[in-house]
Motif scaffolding. Sequence first.
Motif, PDB file in Angstrom:
ATOM      1  N   CYS A  12       0.840  -1.216   0.000  1.00  0.00           N
ATOM      2  CA  CYS A  12       0.000   0.000   0.000  1.00  0.00           C
ATOM      3  C   CYS A  12       0.865   1.253   0.000  1.00  0.00           C
ATOM      4  O   CYS A  12       0.588   2.212  -0.735  1.00  0.00           O
ATOM      5  CB  CYS A  12      -0.927   0.023   1.216  1.00  0.00           C
ATOM      6  N   VAL A  30      -6.347   2.739   3.739  1.00  0.00           N
ATOM      7  CA  VAL A  30      -7.211   2.785   2.549  1.00  0.00           C
ATOM      8  C   VAL A  30      -8.662   2.577   2.992  1.00  0.00           C
ATOM      9  O   VAL A  30      -8.922   2.347   4.162  1.00  0.00           O
ATOM     10  CB  VAL A  30      -6.800   1.708   1.502  1.00  0.00           C
ATOM     11  N   TYR A  66     -11.864  -0.073  -1.217  1.00  0.00           N
ATOM     12  CA  TYR A  66     -10.596  -0.330  -1.907  1.00  0.00           C
ATOM     13  C   TYR A  66     -10.131  -1.759  -1.617  1.00  0.00           C
ATOM     14  O   TYR A  66      -9.715  -2.481  -2.516  1.00  0.00           O
ATOM     15  CB  TYR A  66      -9.551   0.690  -1.443  1.00  0.00           C
TER      16      TYR A  66
END
Length: 200
Positions: free
Chosen positions: A42, A182, A186
């Motif tokens: 990420c 996130v 997502y």
Amino acid sequence: MPAAHHNLTVPEHKKLRTDAERKVNEELGKIARPDDRFKRACEIVQQADLEIAAHAEERNQAALSLWFYEGVRGLDKVLGILPNAYSEMRRIALHGDKKATINPGGDLNARMTADERRGAAKKAGVPRIEDAADRLPPLAATVSVASARRKAAMPFLQDSALVLTEEPYDWSTDRIAKLGDVTPKYVRDVKNAAKRRRGH
């Protein structure tokens, strides 16, 4: 008179991308725990997105300035994109539509004169950038590397999100989302992408 071909430095996009992808694959491949791998993937994707957002527009403006105002051709190689994508970029700049023709009167064989190009660019609000030739190659290289890092990290991100939802982890999408900074949506999207890649 034909437009001048560029004498700009062409970044070694293929090598830059390959090196960037290899480094990401090596780094993420060494992380054994899926939660740690998801978090780091990420971070890589988010950093790449920031770099692309920060530099892609400036890169495109430099290329458009060189083409419209100076008639420099062959810039797709400097940009590291396919000729069709470069044509679409110019169409969008002039007409806001990637399918619109930029040829005078819609004639596919006609080419804009230098004056027509400059006039169309001014009318469309394409800025003229004085040092575009110096700025374009490093900007293009930066975007290439960031895009390659993002592309390499995504399968790791997707797969680790999916693994974390399965046994023995059984994490909720909310918990995974918090870990990667996130949204739960997502997480669901990347998890589903991993499932599709597995053929589910």
